[in-house]
Design an enzyme around this catalytic site. Structure first.
Site, PDB file in Angstrom:
ATOM      1  N   GLY A 189       0.841  -1.192   0.000  1.00  0.00           N
ATOM      2  CA  GLY A 189       0.000   0.000   0.000  1.00  0.00           C
ATOM      3  C   GLY A 189       0.869   1.232   0.000  1.00  0.00           C
ATOM      4  O   GLY A 189       1.728   1.377   0.878  1.00  0.00           O
TER       5      GLY A 189
ATOM      6  N   GLY B  87      -7.393  -6.400   4.797  1.00  0.00           N
ATOM      7  CA  GLY B  87      -8.480  -7.258   4.331  1.00  0.00           C
ATOM      8  C   GLY B  87      -9.669  -6.419   3.960  1.00  0.00           C
ATOM      9  O   GLY B  87      -9.564  -5.194   3.817  1.00  0.00           O
TER      10      GLY B  87
END
Ligand code: AMP
Length: 505
Positions: free
Chosen positions: A66, A142
Site C-alpha cells: 500500500g 483485508g
C-alpha cells in the site's frame, strides 16, 4: 500532509484531519454505495524501546502492500499517540523528531492503498477510539464483505461514523457489545463480521493480533529480544531484525500483555484454511515466506508449470518487471530458452495499478517500462507477466515489444485468467472491467495483439505452490478471483446485486 493526534484530545480524528480530509476525500463510502477496497500492510510491536521507529521500518518493508498512506500509533503506558499522512513511509516519516512524538514500547502501523475516493486522512489507519474501558486502536488488512450492512444497522442505532473505512465497523461493534471484558467484546464483534481480516489492535493492556477464521489475509509473528512483533509478511520481520516464530493461525487471536505474556485464543473453532492464492502470485514480496513456502520459489515454479503447459518456439524469455521476473526465470529454465531483460523498469514510478483513473494508468505504463531495443530487435519473444487484470499493461507492453522490432510476441501469464472480483482486500475492478470476464482466450490474444496467449491452469498453479491440485483436498486457498468460488458469504454484494449468482459456499 501529516497530522498528530494525542489521546488527551480523546477524539478518533483531530480537527486538522477533518479539514484536510474534506479536501482529498470526495467520494464518501455511502454516497455511491461503494465500499472501499483496500490492500494493506500491517505491523505491530510490543515490548521494544523505540517501538514506533521499528514500526516505521517494518512498514517500509511492507510498502508494496500500500503506497497511498501510512500511520503509526504508539502507547507509552498511559496515553496513545498517533502520526499519519498521505504518501510513502519514507515521505511521511521523514525525520527522526517525529518519533519523539510517538513514545512508548508498543506501536502498530498500517500502510494503505485505496481505490476510488476514500483517500482522506480520516481513513488512514490505525483507527483509534476511546472506548468505555480505554483507548482502542485497530489496523486492518483485508476487506469486510458485510461492512455496509453492519454499518447501516449501527447508524440506525445511533453510531456516528468518523471515517469511510470498513474497519471502523469493528470499533463500533466492540463499543456497543454488552460482554464484560474488552476481549469478549472484541470476539463478539468479530463474530458478526464476514470476509477477510488480519488485525493488529492495541489497548492499554497490550496488543491483540488476529486472523479471520479462513486466514484469507496473512499475518506472522516474530520476536526480537523480549519484544513480540506481528507483520503481514516475514520480510518485515527480516528488516527489523526479528526472528520468525510462526504464522498467526486462521481464526486465532493472540494476546500479548506488557509483561510479554502471550495467550492464544480460538473463539471461532477450527475450519480448513483458505489463504489468498493471489498473495503467492503477485501481492507478497518474493523474499517473504508464506504458508511455509518461499514466495519467490512458488513464483519460479509457476513459470516451470507454465513452460510445461504452454511451450512455444522463441529466442528469448522476457519478464515484465518486476512482477513477472521469478516466473520468467522458471519458464526459461524449464524451456531452455535464454532469460533476458528485454524490458527495463524505472524504479521511480509507483505500481501502475494504483492510479484510480484509466488515463493516468495508460500514461504510467509508458513511464514505468521501456523496451531494451538492442535485445528485442528481430527476436521471437516469450513475454511473462504474473496476471492480466484489465489488459492495459499487457496491451501496452506487447506494443512496446513490437515497436522495438520484436519478430513475434508470445504472452504467457503466471496465473489463471482473473475472471472475478476480489471482495477480500485485493483490489480488482468490477467484473465487467476484467478482460478475462469479457473475452475468451482468442479474443484476449487479439485484444492485446499477441501472437499467442496462454495462462497457467488452476491445477498448475496449485502444483507450483506445493499442492497436488485444486481438488486434491478441497481448495486449499481462496482462489475466487480465478474460479469464482467465494469462501464466505458476500452479504453487501448480494444485497446490491440480488439477481446475480455467485459461487459462494
Ligand atoms: P492490467 O493492466 O489491468 O491488466 O493489470 C495487470 C498488471 O497489474 C499486472 O502486471 C500485475 O502485475 C498488476 N496487478 C495485478 N493485480 C494487481 C493488484 N491487485 N494490485 C496492483 N497491481 C496488480
Amino acid at each position: 500532509m501529516t497530522s498528530i493526534y494525542h489521546t488527551p484530545a480523546r477524539a478518533l480524528i483531530s480537527d486538522a484531519d477533518t479539514a484536510a480530509d474534506t479536501a482529498v476525500d470526495n467520494a464518501p463510502w455511502d454516497a455511491d454505495g461503494d465500499a472501499l477496497h483496500e490492500e494493506c500492510g500491517i505491523f505491530g510491536v510490543i515490548g521494544a524501546r523505540s517501538a514506533a521507529s521499528m514500526a516505521a521500518l517494518g512498514l517500509h518493508a511492507l510498502q508494496h502492500r500500500g503506497q497511498e498512506a501510512v500511520g503509526i500509533t504508539s502507547f507509552d503506558g498511559t496515553e496513545f499517540f498517533s502520526y499519519r499522512g498521505i504518501g510513502h513511509v519514507a515521505h511521511v516519516f521523514n525525520n527522526q523528531d517525529i518519533f519523539a512524538d510517538l513514545p512508548g514500547m508498543m506501536a502498530s502501523g498500517h500502510v494503505r492503498y485505496s481505490t476510488t475516493g476514500g483517500s482522506g486522512l480520516r481513513n488512514i489507519q490505525p483507527l483509534f477510539a476511546d472506548l468505555a474501558d480505554g483507548g482502542f486502536s485497530i489496523a486492518h488488512n483485508g476487506n469486510i464483505s458485510n461492512a455496509m450492512t453492519l454499518k447501516r444497522n449501527l447508524v440506525q442505532k445511533g453510531s456516528i461514523f468518523q471515517s469511510t473505512s470498513d474497519t471502523e465497523v469493528i470499533i463500533h461493534l466492540v463499543a456497543t457489545s454488552r460482554y464484560p471484558t474488552l476481549l469478549d467484546r472484541f470476539v463478539d464483534a468479530l463474530r458478526l463480521v464476514e470476509g477477510a481480516y488480519s488485525l493488529i489492535c492495541m489497548t492499554q493492556h497490550g496488543m491483540i493480533a488476529c486472523r479471520d477464521p479462513l486466514g484469507i489475509r496473512p499475518l506472522v509473528m516474530g520476536r526480537i529480544g523480549d519484544a513480540v512483533v506481528f507483520a503481514s509478511e516475514t520480510v518485515a520481520l527480516d528488516v527489523v531484525g526479528a526472528d520468525f516464530e510462526r504464522e498467526v493461525e486462521p481464526g486465532e487471536l493472540v494476546q500479548v500483555d506488557h509483561n510479554g505474556v502471550i495467550s492464544s485464543h480460538r473463539p471461532f473453532g477450527r475450519q480448513p484454511a483458505r489463504p489468498c492464492i493471489f498473495e503467492q502470485v503477485y501481492f507478497s514480496r518474493p523474499d517473504s515466506i508464506m504458508g511455509g513456502q518461499s514466495v519467490y520459489q512458488a513464483r519460479r515454479q509457476i513459470g516451470v508449470e507454465l513452460a510445461k503447459e504452454a511451450p512455444t518456439a522463441a529466442d528469448i524469455v522476457v519478464p515484465v518487471p518486476d512482477s513477472g521476473v521469478p516466473a520468467a526465470i522458471g519458464y526459461a529454465v524449464q524451456s531452455g530458452i535464454p532469460f533476458e531483460l528485454g524490458i527495463i523498469r524505472s524504479h521511480y514510478v509507483g505500481r501502475t495499478f494504483i492510479q484510480p483513473s484509466d488515463g493516468k494508468r495508460h500514461a504510467d505504463v509508458k513511464r514505468k517500462h521501456n523496451a531494451n531495443r538492442a535485445l528485442v530487435e528481430g527476436k521471437r519473444i516469450v513475454l511473462i507477466d504474473d496476471s492480466i487484470v484489465r489488459g492495459t499493461t499487457s496491451m501496452k507492453i506487447v506494443q512496446m515489444m513490437r515497436d522495438a522490432g520484436a519478430a513475434e510476441v508470445h504472452m504467457r501469464i503466471a496465473s489463471p485468467p482473473t475472471e472475478n472480483s476480489c471482495f477480500y482486500g485485493v483490489d480488482t475492478p468490477e467484473r465487467d472491467k476484467l478482460l478475462a470476464a469479457r473475452m475468451d482466450l482468442a479474443a484476449m490474444a487479439d485484444y492485446i495483439q499477441a501472437d499467442s496467449l496462454a495462462f497457467v491452469s488452476i491445477d498448475g498453479l496449485y502444483r507450483a505452490v506445493g499442492e497436488k491440485g485444486r481438488k486434491a483436498k478441497c481448495p486449499q486457498f481462496c482462489d475466487a478471483c480465478f474460479t469464482g468460488e467465494y469462501p464466505t458469504r458476500l452479504t453487501d454484494y448480494c444485497a446490491e446485486h440480488p439477481t446475480e449468482l455467485l459461487g459462494e459456499i
